[in-house]
Design a protein around this motif. Structure first.
Motif, PDB file in Angstrom:
ATOM      1  N   TYR A 205     -26.679  14.107  40.757  1.00  0.00           N
ATOM      2  CA  TYR A 205     -25.526  15.068  40.590  1.00  0.00           C
ATOM      3  C   TYR A 205     -25.911  16.444  39.838  1.00  0.00           C
ATOM      4  CZ  TYR A 205     -22.948  10.590  40.687  1.00  0.00           C
ATOM      5  OH  TYR A 205     -22.378   9.480  41.211  1.00  0.00           O
TER       6      TYR A 205
ATOM      7  N   LYS B 263     -19.034  12.350  46.161  1.00  0.00           N
ATOM      8  CA  LYS B 263     -19.648  13.735  46.144  1.00  0.00           C
ATOM      9  C   LYS B 263     -18.919  14.397  47.302  1.00  0.00           C
ATOM     10  CE  LYS B 263     -24.174  12.115  44.859  1.00  0.00           C
ATOM     11  NZ  LYS B 263     -25.539  12.095  45.096  1.00  0.00           N
TER      12      LYS B 263
ATOM     13  N   TYR C  75     -17.256  16.184  42.372  1.00  0.00           N
ATOM     14  CA  TYR C  75     -17.294  14.769  42.421  1.00  0.00           C
ATOM     15  C   TYR C  75     -15.972  13.977  41.708  1.00  0.00           C
ATOM     16  CZ  TYR C  75     -22.001  16.798  41.809  1.00  0.00           C
ATOM     17  OH  TYR C  75     -23.340  17.362  42.166  1.00  0.00           O
TER      18      TYR C  75
END
Length: 182
Positions: free
Chosen positions: A28, A92, A102
């Motif tokens: 992330y 995602k 996200y």
């Protein structure tokens, strides 16, 4: 003696399964590193901030230089989802090459519901960070909506609003806004 070995083995297993451990690089967007760098710069610069804060109907505005930036931006740090335990908890989405989004997958029970990071096309630093954090159980519910805007890699404005509610009491709304002046 064999209990000592079992205890050491259990400690080793527990250390390997630490849920707060960082996720593998690239899972992330690394929001925590960006915010830690900003906090360090803000502490060094000590900018003047026009700040508005309120709880319920009571609102207050002040101009100050006395801000504890670690504390002020703590909710933004809480929006960081780069933890190993969260690795497969979010969908995602990359609407374009400068945007990371996200969303918490259905059935997951984590506080960060949505995190969106939009990068500046020149500096490739975040120009906008938005997040929604939600906590709910049988006694307590809260929601926090946050955003911060940066210009040329430096935070200029931030906003936090939301509510808290205990099961037997009315909802209490809150607001924190800040605009940095040089």
């Amino acid at each position: 003696m064999k209990y000592r070995y079992a205890f050491v083995l259990l400690l080793g297993i527990g250390a390997c399964s630490n849920p707060a451990k960082e996720a593998p690089a690239g899972t992330y967007y690394d929001l925590e590193s960006y915010l830690e760098q900003q906090i360090s710069q803000l502490k060094a610069r000590n900018p003047t901030v026009v700040k508005q804060a309120g709880f319920g109907k009571d609102q207050e505005q002040q101009t100050t230089k006395g801000i504890d930036w670690s504390r002020e931006l703590d909710l933004f740090l809480q929006a960081d989802i780069n933890k190993q335990a969260y690795q497969s908890s979010y969908q995602k989405n990359r609407p374009d090459s400068l945007t990371y989004e996200y969303r918490l997958k259905a059935g997951e029970n984590l506080p960060v519901q949505v995190l969106r990071v939009e990068l500046d096309s020149v500096t490739h630093q975040p120009r906008l960070v938005k997040a929604t954090l939600r906590t709910k159980n049988s006694l307590y519910e809260s929601e926090r909506n946050l955003w911060l805007e940066s210009e040329q890699g430096v935070i200029k404005r931030y906003h936090i609003d939301g509510f808290q509610r205990l099961a037997w009491l009315d909802e209490k709304r809150f607001l924190i806004e800040g605009e940095l002046k040089e």
